[in-house]
Write a protein that holds these residues in place. Structure first.
Motif, short mmCIF file in Angstrom:
data_model
loop_
_atom_site.label_atom_id
_atom_site.label_comp_id
_atom_site.label_asym_id
_atom_site.label_seq_id
_atom_site.Cartn_x
_atom_site.Cartn_y
_atom_site.Cartn_z
N LEU A 1 -102.87 47.77 -2.63
CA LEU A 1 -102.52 46.37 -2.40
C LEU A 1 -103.62 45.44 -2.93
CD1 LEU A 1 -100.59 44.30 -1.15
CD2 LEU A 1 -101.80 44.63 1.02
N THR A 2 -104.86 45.80 -2.64
CA THR A 2 -105.99 45.00 -3.14
C THR A 2 -106.00 44.96 -4.66
OG1 THR A 2 -107.27 45.60 -1.18
CG2 THR A 2 -108.49 44.75 -3.07
N PHE A 3 -105.73 46.11 -5.28
CA PHE A 3 -105.67 46.16 -6.74
C PHE A 3 -104.57 45.25 -7.27
CE2 PHE A 3 -103.76 47.99 -10.57
CZ PHE A 3 -104.85 47.96 -11.42
N LEU A 4 -103.39 45.30 -6.66
CA LEU A 4 -102.27 44.48 -7.12
C LEU A 4 -102.58 43.00 -6.95
CD1 LEU A 4 -99.27 46.58 -5.75
CD2 LEU A 4 -100.05 46.41 -8.12
N TRP A 5 -103.23 42.63 -5.84
CA TRP A 5 -103.64 41.24 -5.62
C TRP A 5 -104.62 40.81 -6.69
CZ3 TRP A 5 -104.82 41.35 0.32
CH2 TRP A 5 -103.69 40.96 1.03
N SER A 6 -105.62 41.66 -6.95
CA SER A 6 -106.67 41.28 -7.90
C SER A 6 -106.14 41.10 -9.32
CB SER A 6 -107.80 42.31 -7.89
OG SER A 6 -107.38 43.53 -8.48
N ARG A 7 -105.09 41.79 -9.65
CA ARG A 7 -104.50 41.69 -10.99
C ARG A 7 -103.44 40.60 -11.07
NH1 ARG A 7 -108.48 44.09 -13.17
NH2 ARG A 7 -108.51 46.34 -13.13
N GLY A 8 -103.11 39.98 -9.94
CA GLY A 8 -102.11 38.93 -9.93
C GLY A 8 -100.68 39.46 -10.05
N ILE A 9 -100.50 40.74 -9.80
CA ILE A 9 -99.16 41.33 -9.89
C ILE A 9 -98.31 40.88 -8.71
CG2 ILE A 9 -97.90 43.53 -9.89
CD1 ILE A 9 -100.37 44.71 -11.36
N ILE A 10 -98.95 40.76 -7.55
CA ILE A 10 -98.26 40.20 -6.38
C ILE A 10 -99.12 39.07 -5.84
CG2 ILE A 10 -97.04 42.33 -5.76
CD1 ILE A 10 -99.11 42.76 -3.56
N ASP A 11 -98.48 38.11 -5.19
CA ASP A 11 -99.26 37.02 -4.61
C ASP A 11 -99.61 37.35 -3.17
OD1 ASP A 11 -97.00 36.48 -3.09
OD2 ASP A 11 -96.41 34.73 -4.24
N LYS A 12 -100.42 36.49 -2.57
CA LYS A 12 -100.93 36.76 -1.23
C LYS A 12 -99.80 36.83 -0.20
CE LYS A 12 -104.79 35.65 1.68
NZ LYS A 12 -106.02 34.91 1.82
N HIS A 13 -98.80 35.97 -0.33
CA HIS A 13 -97.68 35.97 0.60
C HIS A 13 -96.95 37.31 0.59
CE1 HIS A 13 -94.38 34.46 2.99
NE2 HIS A 13 -93.52 34.87 2.07
N GLU A 14 -96.68 37.83 -0.60
CA GLU A 14 -96.02 39.13 -0.72
C GLU A 14 -96.89 40.24 -0.11
OE1 GLU A 14 -93.39 38.89 -4.78
OE2 GLU A 14 -95.57 39.10 -4.96
N GLY A 15 -98.17 40.14 -0.33
CA GLY A 15 -99.09 41.16 0.19
C GLY A 15 -99.13 41.18 1.71
N ILE A 16 -99.08 40.01 2.31
CA ILE A 16 -99.10 39.93 3.77
C ILE A 16 -97.86 40.57 4.37
CG2 ILE A 16 -99.04 38.32 5.72
CD1 ILE A 16 -100.90 36.51 4.07
N GLU A 17 -96.72 40.37 3.70
CA GLU A 17 -95.48 40.99 4.18
C GLU A 17 -95.59 42.49 4.11
OE1 GLU A 17 -92.04 39.49 2.19
OE2 GLU A 17 -92.48 37.45 2.74
#
Length: 73
Positions: free
Chosen positions: A57-73
């Motif tokens: 999840l951290t990797f996907l956030w750092s690459r901008g593949i998912i946004d913070k809202h999607e990550g929280i879900e």
């Protein structure tokens, strides 16, 4: 550098010995209380899966593949 490498080798040997001893102890406990050992192994497996998921999840956030809202879900 040799002193440092010797230190690392000694540390590695200590960790391997501790790991073998821990596995041996778990084996002995397993004969006495199988349910407890199964619960411990399951808990460890769950923690491992969660840790890997958070790392991904951290990797996907750092690459901008998912946004913070999607990550929280």
């Amino acid at each position: 550098i040799n002193v440092f490498l010797n230190f690392l080798q000694k540390l590695y040997e200590i960790l391997e010995t501790n790991k073998r001893d821990a596995v041996k102890e778990l084996g002995l406990i397993e004969h006495e209380g199988r349910d407890v050992v199964i619960a411990l192994k399951t808990r460890q497996a769950i923690r491992s899966v969660i840790a890997k998921a958070l790392k991904n999840l951290t990797f996907l956030w750092s690459r901008g593949i998912i946004d913070k809202h999607e990550g929280i879900e």
